[in-house]
Design a protein around this motif. Structure first.
Motif, PDB file in Angstrom:
ATOM      1  N   MET A  91     -25.496 -30.483  -5.459  1.00 32.12           N
ATOM      2  CA  MET A  91     -26.095 -29.089  -5.641  1.00 32.12           C
ATOM      3  C   MET A  91     -24.953 -28.014  -6.206  1.00 32.12           C
ATOM      4  O   MET A  91     -23.934 -28.088  -5.420  1.00 32.12           O
ATOM      5  CB  MET A  91     -26.853 -28.670  -4.638  1.00 32.12           C
ATOM      6  CG  MET A  91     -28.224 -28.828  -4.719  1.00 32.12           C
ATOM      7  SD  MET A  91     -29.161 -28.277  -3.040  1.00 32.12           S
ATOM      8  CE  MET A  91     -29.089 -29.663  -2.130  1.00 32.12           C
ATOM      9  N   GLU A  92     -25.257 -27.172  -6.872  1.00 33.61           N
ATOM     10  CA  GLU A  92     -24.595 -26.064  -7.272  1.00 33.61           C
ATOM     11  C   GLU A  92     -25.378 -24.887  -7.343  1.00 33.61           C
ATOM     12  O   GLU A  92     -26.483 -24.759  -7.576  1.00 33.61           O
ATOM     13  CB  GLU A  92     -24.133 -26.257  -8.702  1.00 33.61           C
ATOM     14  CG  GLU A  92     -23.260 -25.224  -9.143  1.00 33.61           C
ATOM     15  CD  GLU A  92     -22.520 -25.519 -10.715  1.00 33.61           C
ATOM     16  OE1 GLU A  92     -21.703 -26.326 -10.900  1.00 33.61           O
ATOM     17  OE2 GLU A  92     -23.285 -25.302 -11.626  1.00 33.61           O
ATOM     18  N   TRP A  93     -24.654 -24.013  -6.584  1.00 34.73           N
ATOM     19  CA  TRP A  93     -25.257 -22.661  -6.364  1.00 34.73           C
ATOM     20  C   TRP A  93     -24.725 -21.564  -7.136  1.00 34.73           C
ATOM     21  O   TRP A  93     -23.433 -21.422  -7.173  1.00 34.73           O
ATOM     22  CB  TRP A  93     -25.262 -22.120  -4.868  1.00 34.73           C
ATOM     23  CG  TRP A  93     -26.006 -23.061  -4.133  1.00 34.73           C
ATOM     24  CD1 TRP A  93     -25.608 -24.153  -3.703  1.00 34.73           C
ATOM     25  CD2 TRP A  93     -27.537 -23.082  -3.572  1.00 34.73           C
ATOM     26  NE1 TRP A  93     -26.602 -24.966  -2.949  1.00 34.73           N
ATOM     27  CE2 TRP A  93     -27.670 -24.169  -2.810  1.00 34.73           C
ATOM     28  CE3 TRP A  93     -28.284 -21.964  -3.646  1.00 34.73           C
ATOM     29  CZ2 TRP A  93     -28.975 -24.215  -1.925  1.00 34.73           C
ATOM     30  CZ3 TRP A  93     -29.630 -22.132  -3.188  1.00 34.73           C
ATOM     31  CH2 TRP A  93     -29.834 -23.218  -2.314  1.00 34.73           C
ATOM     32  N   THR A  94     -25.451 -20.597  -7.967  1.00 34.14           N
ATOM     33  CA  THR A  94     -24.887 -19.744  -8.661  1.00 34.14           C
ATOM     34  C   THR A  94     -25.648 -18.324  -8.580  1.00 34.14           C
ATOM     35  O   THR A  94     -26.856 -18.330  -8.448  1.00 34.14           O
ATOM     36  CB  THR A  94     -24.576 -20.117 -10.045  1.00 34.14           C
ATOM     37  OG1 THR A  94     -25.963 -20.573 -10.749  1.00 34.14           O
ATOM     38  CG2 THR A  94     -23.868 -21.197 -10.547  1.00 34.14           C
ATOM     39  N   TRP A  95     -25.221 -17.471  -9.116  1.00 30.59           N
ATOM     40  CA  TRP A  95     -26.019 -15.928  -9.165  1.00 30.59           C
ATOM     41  C   TRP A  95     -26.203 -15.796 -10.526  1.00 30.59           C
ATOM     42  O   TRP A  95     -25.252 -15.739 -11.297  1.00 30.59           O
ATOM     43  CB  TRP A  95     -24.999 -14.975  -8.611  1.00 30.59           C
ATOM     44  CG  TRP A  95     -24.959 -15.158  -6.926  1.00 30.59           C
ATOM     45  CD1 TRP A  95     -23.744 -15.459  -6.450  1.00 30.59           C
ATOM     46  CD2 TRP A  95     -25.896 -14.676  -6.222  1.00 30.59           C
ATOM     47  NE1 TRP A  95     -24.026 -15.285  -5.194  1.00 30.59           N
ATOM     48  CE2 TRP A  95     -25.516 -14.859  -4.780  1.00 30.59           C
ATOM     49  CE3 TRP A  95     -27.167 -14.176  -6.334  1.00 30.59           C
ATOM     50  CZ2 TRP A  95     -26.208 -14.810  -3.624  1.00 30.59           C
ATOM     51  CZ3 TRP A  95     -27.947 -14.216  -5.044  1.00 30.59           C
ATOM     52  CH2 TRP A  95     -27.375 -14.230  -3.806  1.00 30.59           C
ATOM     53  N   ARG A  96     -27.274 -15.101 -11.103  1.00 32.12           N
ATOM     54  CA  ARG A  96     -27.499 -14.460 -12.310  1.00 32.12           C
ATOM     55  C   ARG A  96     -27.719 -13.183 -12.095  1.00 32.12           C
ATOM     56  O   ARG A  96     -28.177 -12.714 -11.158  1.00 32.12           O
ATOM     57  CB  ARG A  96     -28.719 -15.398 -12.831  1.00 32.12           C
ATOM     58  CG  ARG A  96     -29.009 -14.902 -14.201  1.00 32.12           C
ATOM     59  CD  ARG A  96     -30.190 -15.390 -15.006  1.00 32.12           C
ATOM     60  NE  ARG A  96     -31.357 -15.470 -13.917  1.00 32.12           N
ATOM     61  CZ  ARG A  96     -32.299 -16.553 -13.826  1.00 32.12           C
ATOM     62  NH1 ARG A  96     -32.373 -17.523 -14.931  1.00 32.12           N
ATOM     63  NH2 ARG A  96     -33.196 -16.821 -12.973  1.00 32.12           N
TER      64      ARG A  96
ATOM     65  N   SER B 148     -22.682 -24.473  -1.493  1.00 33.54           N
ATOM     66  CA  SER B 148     -23.543 -24.219  -0.471  1.00 33.54           C
ATOM     67  C   SER B 148     -24.122 -22.933  -0.658  1.00 33.54           C
ATOM     68  O   SER B 148     -23.609 -21.762  -1.247  1.00 33.54           O
ATOM     69  CB  SER B 148     -23.183 -24.424   0.786  1.00 33.54           C
ATOM     70  OG  SER B 148     -22.203 -23.307   1.316  1.00 33.54           O
ATOM     71  N   ARG B 149     -25.314 -22.758  -0.126  1.00 32.53           N
ATOM     72  CA  ARG B 149     -26.161 -21.308  -0.145  1.00 32.53           C
ATOM     73  C   ARG B 149     -25.478 -20.376   0.600  1.00 32.53           C
ATOM     74  O   ARG B 149     -25.428 -19.106   0.199  1.00 32.53           O
ATOM     75  CB  ARG B 149     -27.539 -21.762   0.473  1.00 32.53           C
ATOM     76  CG  ARG B 149     -28.274 -20.207   0.147  1.00 32.53           C
ATOM     77  CD  ARG B 149     -29.756 -20.651   0.630  1.00 32.53           C
ATOM     78  NE  ARG B 149     -30.706 -19.305   0.640  1.00 32.53           N
ATOM     79  CZ  ARG B 149     -31.935 -19.320   0.703  1.00 32.53           C
ATOM     80  NH1 ARG B 149     -32.561 -20.347   0.624  1.00 32.53           N
ATOM     81  NH2 ARG B 149     -32.743 -18.203   0.910  1.00 32.53           N
ATOM     82  N   GLY B 150     -24.906 -20.797   1.687  1.00 34.04           N
ATOM     83  CA  GLY B 150     -24.343 -19.899   2.566  1.00 34.04           C
ATOM     84  C   GLY B 150     -23.108 -19.266   1.919  1.00 34.04           C
ATOM     85  O   GLY B 150     -22.707 -18.115   2.095  1.00 34.04           O
ATOM     86  N   ASP B 151     -22.102 -20.180   1.143  1.00 33.52           N
ATOM     87  CA  ASP B 151     -21.053 -19.693   0.534  1.00 33.52           C
ATOM     88  C   ASP B 151     -21.356 -18.570  -0.632  1.00 33.52           C
ATOM     89  O   ASP B 151     -20.609 -17.610  -0.607  1.00 33.52           O
ATOM     90  CB  ASP B 151     -20.298 -20.886   0.003  1.00 33.52           C
ATOM     91  CG  ASP B 151     -19.657 -21.808   0.952  1.00 33.52           C
ATOM     92  OD1 ASP B 151     -19.345 -21.314   2.300  1.00 33.52           O
ATOM     93  OD2 ASP B 151     -18.978 -22.746   0.703  1.00 33.52           O
ATOM     94  N   ALA B 152     -22.440 -19.027  -1.213  1.00 37.30           N
ATOM     95  CA  ALA B 152     -22.831 -18.140  -2.549  1.00 37.30           C
ATOM     96  C   ALA B 152     -23.399 -16.894  -1.838  1.00 37.30           C
ATOM     97  O   ALA B 152     -23.027 -15.644  -2.375  1.00 37.30           O
ATOM     98  CB  ALA B 152     -23.974 -18.697  -2.980  1.00 37.30           C
TER      99      ALA B 152
ATOM    100  N   GLU C  98     -30.260 -22.567  -7.565  1.00 34.14           N
ATOM    101  CA  GLU C  98     -29.851 -23.689  -7.048  1.00 34.14           C
ATOM    102  C   GLU C  98     -30.091 -24.578  -7.992  1.00 34.14           C
ATOM    103  O   GLU C  98     -31.050 -24.769  -8.603  1.00 34.14           O
ATOM    104  CB  GLU C  98     -30.824 -24.271  -5.904  1.00 34.14           C
ATOM    105  CG  GLU C  98     -30.326 -25.545  -5.379  1.00 34.14           C
ATOM    106  CD  GLU C  98     -31.513 -26.255  -4.238  1.00 34.14           C
ATOM    107  OE1 GLU C  98     -31.127 -27.042  -3.473  1.00 34.14           O
ATOM    108  OE2 GLU C  98     -32.757 -25.568  -4.000  1.00 34.14           O
ATOM    109  N   ASP C  99     -28.969 -25.180  -8.767  1.00 33.47           N
ATOM    110  CA  ASP C  99     -28.794 -25.783 -10.111  1.00 33.47           C
ATOM    111  C   ASP C  99     -29.527 -24.977 -11.046  1.00 33.47           C
ATOM    112  O   ASP C  99     -29.024 -23.690 -11.343  1.00 33.47           O
ATOM    113  CB  ASP C  99     -29.526 -27.256  -9.841  1.00 33.47           C
ATOM    114  CG  ASP C  99     -28.655 -28.221  -9.058  1.00 33.47           C
ATOM    115  OD1 ASP C  99     -27.446 -28.020  -9.051  1.00 33.47           O
ATOM    116  OD2 ASP C  99     -29.368 -28.766  -8.232  1.00 33.47           O
TER     117      ASP C  99
END
Length: 69
Positions: A1-6, A27-31, A54-55
């Motif tokens: 899984m990859e977590w990113t911000w838009r 991880s979500r927590g890291d993001a 998430e992706d």
């Protein structure tokens, strides 16, 4: 899984990636921790709203300011 911000500006238009960091997280927590440390700088660059992905799936959106009256 990859977590990113838009990122979106106050007008709702996407903010170009070259204007803001394009970070990815494992991880979500890291993001979310990263956003907690960097939200004010993003707001100064014109980001009004962020969406956590998430992706390719949008998990949630939230404003970076409390001016949602």
């Amino acid at each position: 899984m990859e977590w990113t911000w838009r990122y979106h500006g106050a007008d709702g238009a996407p903010v170009e990636a070259r204007d803001v960091p394009a970070e990815t997280f494992t991880s979500r927590g890291d993001a979310e921790s990263w956003l907690g440390e960097n939200w004010s700088e993003l707001a100064e660059e014109g980001v009004g709203t962020v969406a956590l992905l998430e992706d390719d799936r949008e998990v949630y959106t939230m404003p970076l300011t409390g001016d949602e009256d």
